[in-house]
Design a protein around this motif. Structure first.
Motif, PDB file in Angstrom:
ATOM      1  N   GLU A   1       0.703   0.308  16.529  1.00  0.00           N
ATOM      2  CA  GLU A   1       1.883  -0.167  15.810  1.00  0.00           C
ATOM      3  C   GLU A   1       3.158   0.405  16.422  1.00  0.00           C
ATOM      4  O   GLU A   1       4.190  -0.267  16.471  1.00  0.00           O
ATOM      5  CB  GLU A   1       1.768   0.214  14.342  1.00  0.00           C
TER       6      GLU A   1
ATOM      7  N   LYS B   1       5.648   7.401   6.877  1.00  0.00           N
ATOM      8  CA  LYS B   1       4.326   6.884   6.547  1.00  0.00           C
ATOM      9  C   LYS B   1       3.472   6.938   7.803  1.00  0.00           C
ATOM     10  O   LYS B   1       3.974   7.143   8.912  1.00  0.00           O
ATOM     11  CB  LYS B   1       4.401   5.447   5.994  1.00  0.00           C
TER      12      LYS B   1
ATOM     13  N   GLU C   1       4.117  -2.406  -6.973  1.00  0.00           N
ATOM     14  CA  GLU C   1       3.581  -1.978  -5.691  1.00  0.00           C
ATOM     15  C   GLU C   1       4.749  -1.635  -4.774  1.00  0.00           C
ATOM     16  O   GLU C   1       5.687  -2.414  -4.633  1.00  0.00           O
ATOM     17  CB  GLU C   1       2.742  -3.100  -5.048  1.00  0.00           C
ATOM     18  N   GLU C   2       4.681  -0.476  -4.175  1.00  0.00           N
ATOM     19  CA  GLU C   2       5.737  -0.022  -3.275  1.00  0.00           C
ATOM     20  C   GLU C   2       5.217  -0.019  -1.843  1.00  0.00           C
ATOM     21  O   GLU C   2       4.073   0.374  -1.588  1.00  0.00           O
ATOM     22  CB  GLU C   2       6.208   1.389  -3.658  1.00  0.00           C
ATOM     23  N   GLU C   3       6.058  -0.441  -0.955  1.00  0.00           N
ATOM     24  CA  GLU C   3       5.694  -0.472   0.464  1.00  0.00           C
ATOM     25  C   GLU C   3       6.897  -0.023   1.281  1.00  0.00           C
ATOM     26  O   GLU C   3       8.023  -0.481   1.064  1.00  0.00           O
ATOM     27  CB  GLU C   3       5.269  -1.875   0.889  1.00  0.00           C
ATOM     28  N   ILE C   4       6.649   0.893   2.185  1.00  0.00           N
ATOM     29  CA  ILE C   4       7.720   1.409   3.036  1.00  0.00           C
ATOM     30  C   ILE C   4       7.876   0.502   4.238  1.00  0.00           C
ATOM     31  O   ILE C   4       6.929   0.292   5.008  1.00  0.00           O
ATOM     32  CB  ILE C   4       7.407   2.856   3.482  1.00  0.00           C
ATOM     33  N   MET C   5       9.074  -0.058   4.388  1.00  0.00           N
ATOM     34  CA  MET C   5       9.369  -0.958   5.499  1.00  0.00           C
ATOM     35  C   MET C   5      10.058  -0.174   6.612  1.00  0.00           C
ATOM     36  O   MET C   5      10.848   0.743   6.360  1.00  0.00           O
ATOM     37  CB  MET C   5      10.269  -2.109   5.042  1.00  0.00           C
TER      38      MET C   5
END
Length: 272
Positions: free
Chosen positions: A236, A230, A198-202
């Protein structure tokens, strides 16, 4: 008067039992029980004198001032004193029994001390006939008891009716017991064993701050139009605005004028 007498009898019984059970010295135990027996005699005499005063035939206060209320009180008092008298009789029997036990135990301990004294001085065999007495005794009270298991015959359990009745009786006594069988877990699905990534852009706040310092725009407008690679919604982006001000306050210049965007009022912030 009746309540005081009842309380005295209860305290007397409790003190007698505590003295016999908790006092370790036999001499002190005997003296305390004799002293409590004297108290029992005093309470008994008090009950007798009270009943004599109430039942006296000559003219007394109780006969002269007798009415329904006083008559009820006298009847209740007689009932309480009668109950105390019966308890005192039981207490007297208990004291006599305790004193006899102490006397027997005292004699036994006295003999035991004499035997120990002779044994410690190595004269017990010379001054007593202990060997002859022990040789004539076959007591096994000091021997340990061994428990031997008895296995019943399989044929007896199958064919004898008495064995079947015994088994049913035992099973009836233990019918409330629950037998818990261990549950075997299901096999693990192959889906849980598959290798997945699983990839998540921080969001890198330091990188955002560095790019903002190189511009002349205000911080809120810069973050509102910043490309984060993203989808980042308005709420946010407001959170990121607050985080940068909190972490890099020393590197920023916060103005006193404010603006409003989408119902959010914010201060004008520029780089130093």
């Amino acid at each position: 008067m009746g309540l005081v007498t009842l309380r005295s009898v209860v305290d007397l019984r409790r003190n007698i039992e505590n003295t016999f059970k908790n006092e370790s010295n036999y001499k002190n135990k005997q003296l305390k029980l004799e002293h409590l027996d004297e108290k029992r005699t005093i309470v008994t005499n008090l009950i007798q004198q009270t009943l004599t005063l109430i039942n006296e035939e000559e003219i007394t206060f109780f006969n002269r001032a007798l009415d329904e209320e006083l008559n009820r009180i006298i009847i209740e008092l007689k009932h309480q004193l009668g109950e105390c008298s019966h308890n005192l009789i039981e207490i007297e029997k208990q004291i006599i029994d305790f004193l006899n036990q102490i006397k027997q135990q005292g004699k036994f301990l006295e003999k035991l001390r004499k035997l120990k004294y002779l044994k410690d001085n190595f004269t017990i065999e010379a001054e007593t006939d202990i060997k002859q007495i022990v040789s004539n005794k076959n007591h096994v009270i000091f021997e340990g008891r061994t428990n031997q298991s008895l296995n019943l015959s399989i044929n007896f359990l199958r064919e004898d009716e008495r064995a079947f009745e015994a088994i049913k009786r035992i099973a009836k006594q233990h019918k409330d017991r629950l037998l818990f069988k261990p549950e075997i877990a299901d096999s693990i699905s192959n889906e849980y064993l598959e290798y997945s990534i699983e990839e998540e852009i921080m969001i890198n706040l330091e990188e955002v701050r560095n790019r903002f310092v190189a511009t002349s725009d205000n911080l809120f407008n810069f973050i509102l139009n910043y490309d984060f690679s993203k989808d980042v919604d308005f709420n946010e982006r407001v959170t990121i605005f607050c985080q940068i001000i909190s972490q890099y306050e020393q590197e920023l210049k916060v103005k006193d004028n404010f603006q409003i965007t989408n119902g959010i009022e914010y201060a004008m912030v520029f780089s130093k």
